[in-house]
Scaffold this active site. Structure first.
Site, PDB file in Angstrom:
ATOM      1  N   TYR A 162       0.835  -1.209   0.000  1.00 23.88           N
ATOM      2  CA  TYR A 162       0.000   0.000   0.000  1.00 23.88           C
ATOM      3  C   TYR A 162       0.870   1.260   0.000  1.00 23.88           C
ATOM      4  CZ  TYR A 162      -3.676   3.258   1.627  1.00 23.88           C
ATOM      5  OH  TYR A 162      -4.549   4.324   1.769  1.00 23.88           O
ATOM      6  N   LYS A 166       1.012   4.003  -3.033  1.00 30.05           N
ATOM      7  CA  LYS A 166       0.603   5.402  -2.839  1.00 30.05           C
ATOM      8  C   LYS A 166       1.722   6.358  -3.219  1.00 30.05           C
ATOM      9  CE  LYS A 166      -3.621   4.717  -1.525  1.00 30.05           C
ATOM     10  NZ  LYS A 166      -4.739   5.171  -2.376  1.00 30.05           N
TER      11      LYS A 166
HETATM   12  N1  NAD Z   1      -9.653   6.195   5.137  1.00 35.81           N
HETATM   13  C1  NAD Z   1      -8.417   6.635   5.307  1.00 35.81           C
HETATM   14  O1  NAD Z   1      -7.940   6.831   6.452  1.00 35.81           O
HETATM   15  C2  NAD Z   1      -7.557   6.948   4.105  1.00 35.81           C
HETATM   16  C3  NAD Z   1      -6.341   7.598   4.330  1.00 35.81           C
HETATM   17  C4  NAD Z   1      -5.522   7.896   3.245  1.00 35.81           C
HETATM   18  C5  NAD Z   1      -5.918   7.550   1.974  1.00 35.81           C
HETATM   19  N2  NAD Z   1      -7.105   6.909   1.769  1.00 35.81           N
HETATM   20  C6  NAD Z   1      -7.450   6.564   0.383  1.00 35.81           C
HETATM   21  O2  NAD Z   1      -8.683   7.154   0.038  1.00 35.81           O
HETATM   22  C7  NAD Z   1      -9.335   6.366  -0.961  1.00 35.81           C
HETATM   23  C8  NAD Z   1     -10.755   6.054  -0.501  1.00 35.81           C
HETATM   24  O3  NAD Z   1     -10.662   5.290   0.690  1.00 35.81           O
HETATM   25  P1  NAD Z   1     -11.871   5.146   1.729  1.00 35.81           P
HETATM   26  O4  NAD Z   1     -11.275   5.171   3.072  1.00 35.81           O
HETATM   27  O5  NAD Z   1     -12.961   6.073   1.359  1.00 35.81           O
HETATM   28  O6  NAD Z   1     -12.255   3.617   1.441  1.00 35.81           O
HETATM   29  P2  NAD Z   1     -13.652   2.900   1.183  1.00 35.81           P
HETATM   30  O7  NAD Z   1     -13.368   1.449   1.309  1.00 35.81           O
HETATM   31  O8  NAD Z   1     -14.713   3.507   2.041  1.00 35.81           O
HETATM   32  O9  NAD Z   1     -13.965   3.248  -0.354  1.00 35.81           O
HETATM   33  C9  NAD Z   1     -13.196   2.722  -1.399  1.00 35.81           C
HETATM   34  C10 NAD Z   1     -14.104   2.433  -2.572  1.00 35.81           C
HETATM   35  O10 NAD Z   1     -13.297   1.916  -3.652  1.00 35.81           O
HETATM   36  C11 NAD Z   1     -14.040   0.910  -4.272  1.00 35.81           C
HETATM   37  N3  NAD Z   1     -13.191  -0.040  -5.003  1.00 35.81           N
HETATM   38  C12 NAD Z   1     -12.296  -0.917  -4.478  1.00 35.81           C
HETATM   39  N4  NAD Z   1     -11.743  -1.648  -5.455  1.00 35.81           N
HETATM   40  C13 NAD Z   1     -12.306  -1.232  -6.622  1.00 35.81           C
HETATM   41  C14 NAD Z   1     -12.158  -1.622  -7.972  1.00 35.81           C
HETATM   42  N5  NAD Z   1     -11.318  -2.618  -8.340  1.00 35.81           N
HETATM   43  N6  NAD Z   1     -12.878  -0.974  -8.922  1.00 35.81           N
HETATM   44  C15 NAD Z   1     -13.742   0.010  -8.587  1.00 35.81           C
HETATM   45  N7  NAD Z   1     -13.933   0.422  -7.305  1.00 35.81           N
HETATM   46  C16 NAD Z   1     -13.220  -0.205  -6.346  1.00 35.81           C
HETATM   47  C17 NAD Z   1     -14.763   0.207  -3.137  1.00 35.81           C
HETATM   48  O11 NAD Z   1     -15.852  -0.570  -3.627  1.00 35.81           O
HETATM   49  C18 NAD Z   1     -15.171   1.369  -2.264  1.00 35.81           C
HETATM   50  O12 NAD Z   1     -16.458   1.848  -2.586  1.00 35.81           O
HETATM   51  C19 NAD Z   1      -8.461   5.118  -1.145  1.00 35.81           C
HETATM   52  O13 NAD Z   1      -7.635   5.290  -2.264  1.00 35.81           O
HETATM   53  C20 NAD Z   1      -7.641   5.085   0.128  1.00 35.81           C
HETATM   54  O14 NAD Z   1      -6.414   4.413  -0.051  1.00 35.81           O
HETATM   55  C21 NAD Z   1      -7.929   6.594   2.820  1.00 35.81           C
END
Ligand code: NAD
Length: 256
Positions: A162, A166
């Site tokens: 991961y 990123k």
């Molecule tokens: N939540 C955190 O603390 C955090 C921190 C830093 C970065 N992020 C990043 O933010 C982004 C969103 O994360 P989140 O926390 O909202 O997660 P989440 O799991 O709530 O949402 C992620 C979405 O991506 C979709 N997804 C996964 N694989 C897929 C695919 N192959 N094709 C299409 N859609 C797909 C999922 O179905 C889901 O709806 C991600 O890239 C994550 O790495 C999150």
């Protein structure tokens, strides 16, 4: 020329990947509230329908374009449907992503590959499909959601795949920004810190979350809504001279 910054997105068409949940859903709703029509892209399911219903029920315009970010054909089809139904594409946010954990020395190649496929190659394929349309339209702004994990290593989280993916997404954004700088398409990155999405609000991770909050200078996790303003800024003409940046939205985390 007016000195008032223009954060509005009226009359524009956007696609948001990962729109069925968390950060992607909040940004899709925020873009719609800012005036754009939104194509919500995610794996098909009730979450995607819920995002579309929320936007349409609150007076915005949204359609579902189900697909998988690891599948170039489904992204191409989604962009084509978006332009057919909503108009020329000029805005995109790529938020789809997955996370899991394993010690590096024990990580199976399949586990490494799956995270790289979704979190890194999936962002490239999304930008490629979106960029093709925007270059043809002569105008566009793309925002990729990376993570502060692309700049720092989260203490205690065993996620070499991961973190590496990123970091790659951040440099992917800079590379595309340079390739497309003279053709009207800007590409920027948002790197969230710990954010209160369903993944981080489960009771079983409560102790870990307390640690996340202590480690964050602002003393808490971000809400998903706190990702909306930075995304709308980078999409809108308020940031017309901004391309190739990685905007950390992390409550100051990387300063410590
Ligand atoms: N939540 C955190 O603390 C955090 C921190 C830093 C970065 N992020 C990043 O933010 C982004 C969103 O994360 P989140 O926390 O909202 O997660 P989440 O799991 O709530 O949402 C992620 C979405 O991506 C979709 N997804 C996964 N694989 C897929 C695919 N192959 N094709 C299409 N859609 C797909 C999922 O179905 C889901 O709806 C991600 O890239 C994550 O790495 C999150």
């Amino acid at each position: 020329m007016s000195n008032e910054p223009d954060f509005r997105l009226d009359g524009r068409t956007a696609i948001v990947t990962g729109a069925a949940s968390g950060i992607g859903r909040a940004i899709a709703q925020g873009i719609a509230s800012s005036g754009a029509s939104v194509a919500a892209f995610d794996l098909s399911g009730p979450g995607l329908d819920e995002t579309v219903a929320r936007i349409n029920d609150s007076g915005g315009r949204a359609i579902a374009v189900p697909g998988d970010v690891t599948d170039a054909a489904s992204l191409g089809d989604a962009v084509a449907q978006t332009q057919r139904d909503l108009g020329p594409l000029s805005l995109a946010v790529n938020a789809a992503g997955i996370a899991n954990a394993a010690p590096a020395e024990e990580m199976a190649l399949e586990q490494w590959q799956r995270v790289v496929d979704v979190d890194y190659t999936g962002v490239f394929l999304s930008c490629q499909a979106e960029g093709r349309a925007m270059l043809a339209n002569g105008r566009g702004s793309i925002v990729n959601i990376a993570s502060m994990s692309g700049s720092i290593v989260n203490r205690g989280l065993l996620q070499v795949h991961y973190n590496s993916a990123k970091a790659a997404v951040i440099h992917l954004g800079k590379s595309l920004a340079m390739e497309w700088s003279d053709r009207g398409v800007r590409v920027n990155t948002i790197s969230p810190g710990y954010t209160a999405t369903p993944m981080n609000t489960r009771p079983e991770v409560a102790d870990q979350v307390r640690q996340f909050e202590q480690d964050t200078p602002l003393g808490r996790m971000a809400t998903v809504q706190e990702m909306v303003g930075p995304a709308v800024f980078l999409l809108s003409d308020a940031s017309a001279f901004v391309t190739g940046v990685d905007l950390l939205v992390d409550g100051g985390f990387v300063c410590w």
